[in-house]
Write a protein that holds these residues in place. Structure first.
Motif, PDB file in Angstrom:
ATOM      1  N   TRP A 294       0.843  -1.187   0.000  1.00 24.29           N
ATOM      2  CA  TRP A 294       0.000   0.000   0.000  1.00 24.29           C
ATOM      3  C   TRP A 294       0.883   1.244   0.000  1.00 24.29           C
ATOM      4  CZ3 TRP A 294      -5.297  -1.161   0.396  1.00 24.29           C
ATOM      5  CH2 TRP A 294      -5.594  -2.474   0.767  1.00 24.29           C
ATOM      6  N   ASP A 298      -2.311   5.555   1.852  1.00 24.12           N
ATOM      7  CA  ASP A 298      -3.374   4.577   2.085  1.00 24.12           C
ATOM      8  C   ASP A 298      -3.108   3.733   3.335  1.00 24.12           C
ATOM      9  OD1 ASP A 298      -4.776   5.329  -0.232  1.00 24.12           O
ATOM     10  OD2 ASP A 298      -3.536   4.013  -1.478  1.00 24.12           O
ATOM     11  N   SER A 301      -6.052   1.992   4.994  1.00 27.30           N
ATOM     12  CA  SER A 301      -6.504   0.747   4.361  1.00 27.30           C
ATOM     13  C   SER A 301      -5.559  -0.406   4.675  1.00 27.30           C
ATOM     14  CB  SER A 301      -6.613   0.941   2.846  1.00 27.30           C
ATOM     15  OG  SER A 301      -7.596   1.906   2.524  1.00 27.30           O
ATOM     16  N   ALA A 302      -4.257  -0.110   4.736  1.00 31.68           N
ATOM     17  CA  ALA A 302      -3.289  -1.146   5.080  1.00 31.68           C
ATOM     18  C   ALA A 302      -3.540  -1.672   6.487  1.00 31.68           C
ATOM     19  CB  ALA A 302      -1.878  -0.592   4.956  1.00 31.68           C
ATOM     20  N   ALA A 324       2.756   0.231  -5.027  1.00 26.66           N
ATOM     21  CA  ALA A 324       1.687  -0.304  -4.188  1.00 26.66           C
ATOM     22  C   ALA A 324       0.717  -1.121  -5.019  1.00 26.66           C
ATOM     23  CB  ALA A 324       0.948   0.839  -3.494  1.00 26.66           C
TER      24      ALA A 324
END
Length: 329
Positions: A294, A298, A301-302, A324
């Motif tokens: 990622w 982000d 989200s990771a 990513a």
């Protein structure tokens, strides 16, 4: 600089206390070096920090992350050893307790991180930044637990509780490379199958009866402790590296002394352990499986991916957004 920061403890919804945005760049200080981070990998330690476990509110905001590889201002490619302080440390007060990055000092989920000079290890040219960044916590913990605290040698029979996580995956791969006989436990059949594909000798459901082993690596605690002790041969060793489900209700001391068992604690590893681990991976071709990569932007989200419990291998955050994307390993 861009960074992923815990701004308040959030025990029930860890990502609620996360901020991804601008933070001050590290200040210059004697005996410390600023590293431009090229890759960082996530650990469950990051989720515990977001919950406020081991990180009180008065130390927040705190940049998350313990693992990183990057480049110093003078062009050296380095891997960061995450343990700050302890015996022999020179860059922090002698009476300061040992800690990990992101506990007392800002961590690695940022464009830059400052670390003591003594925490820098040369990155082998054979390893990419992402490959090297996977090693300093889960893999280093597994390396030390197996070969230093556990004393494993070719043929040692090992049980590791919990297939799929970074620690268990590292144990399987390191064990297979060293000629160990590694059995893993796991609730999910798919994860057990993947552990077998990585080199585990056997993969069973939690609590299943297994042939007696010489060494157990225990990172779960209450949920698996009784099974760990029952699975050891007389005179065997259990190495405790964590307690993700809490302290055992029954420590099983009767079994410990009747069967002459050894209970050994092991935390992370030394800088020298990390150098040996990096050398092993560079020269043997051994690599940490990557679940996904990622961009730093982000990071939420990771971390959400890690929090699902579905990741198999390491979740990696990279500085270059072009690198990513899904990278199942």
């Amino acid at each position: 600089m861009l960074a992923a920061t815990v701004v308040r403890p959030s025990p029930d919804d860890p990502l609620a206390g996360l901020a991804v945005g601008d933070r001050p760049a590290p200040a210059s200080r004697p005996g410390w070096t600023t590293v431009t981070v090229r890759a960082a990998s996530l650990n469950h330690h990051d989720l515990w920090s977001l919950r406020g476990v081991g990180l009180p509110a008065d130390r927040m905001p705190m940049v998350l992350g313990t693992d990183a590889a990057g480049v110093t201002d003078d062009g050296r490619e380095v891997v960061v050893h995450a343990v700050v302080g302890g015996p022999g440390a020179r860059a922090v007060p002698a009476d300061e307790p040992r800690s990990l990055l992101s506990e007392r000092y800002d961590g690695t989920l940022a464009e830059q991180v400052a670390v003591p000079d003594e925490n820098l290890v040369a990155k082998p040219a054979a390893l990419s930044f992402a490959e090297a960044a996977c090693l300093p916590t889960a893999w280093l913990t597994a390396y030390r637990a197996l070969f230093v605290a556990g004393g494993a040698t070719p043929g040692t029979r090992v049980l590791v509780q919990g297939a799929g996580g970074g620690f268990a995956t590292a144990t399987v791969l390191l064990g297979a490379a060293a000629g160990l006989d590694v059995t893993v436990t796991g609730r999910d059949a798919g994860r057990r199958d993947r552990a077998l594909a990585l080199g585990a000798s056997a993969a069973v459901e939690p609590g299943a009866r297994v042939p007696r082993v010489d060494l157990v690596l225990e990172s779960v605690g209450r949920a698996t402790w009784s099974h760990s002790l029952r699975s050891l041969r007389p005179g065997g060793t259990v190495v405790v590296v964590g307690l993700t489900t809490g302290e055992p209700e029954d420590p099983g001391l009767t079994r410990v002394f009747f069967q002459d068992l050894r209970v050994v604690g092991s935390t992370m590893g030394t800088r020298e352990d990390l150098e040996r681990l990096l050398h092993l991976c560079a020269t043997s071709g051994l690599r940490a499986p990557v679940d996904s990569t990622w961009a730093l932007a982000d990071a939420r989200s990771a971390l959400a991916r890690l929090a699902t419990g579905d990741a198999f291998g390491k979740v990696v955050v990279v500085s270059d957004a072009d690198e990513a994307g899904p990278a199942a390993g």
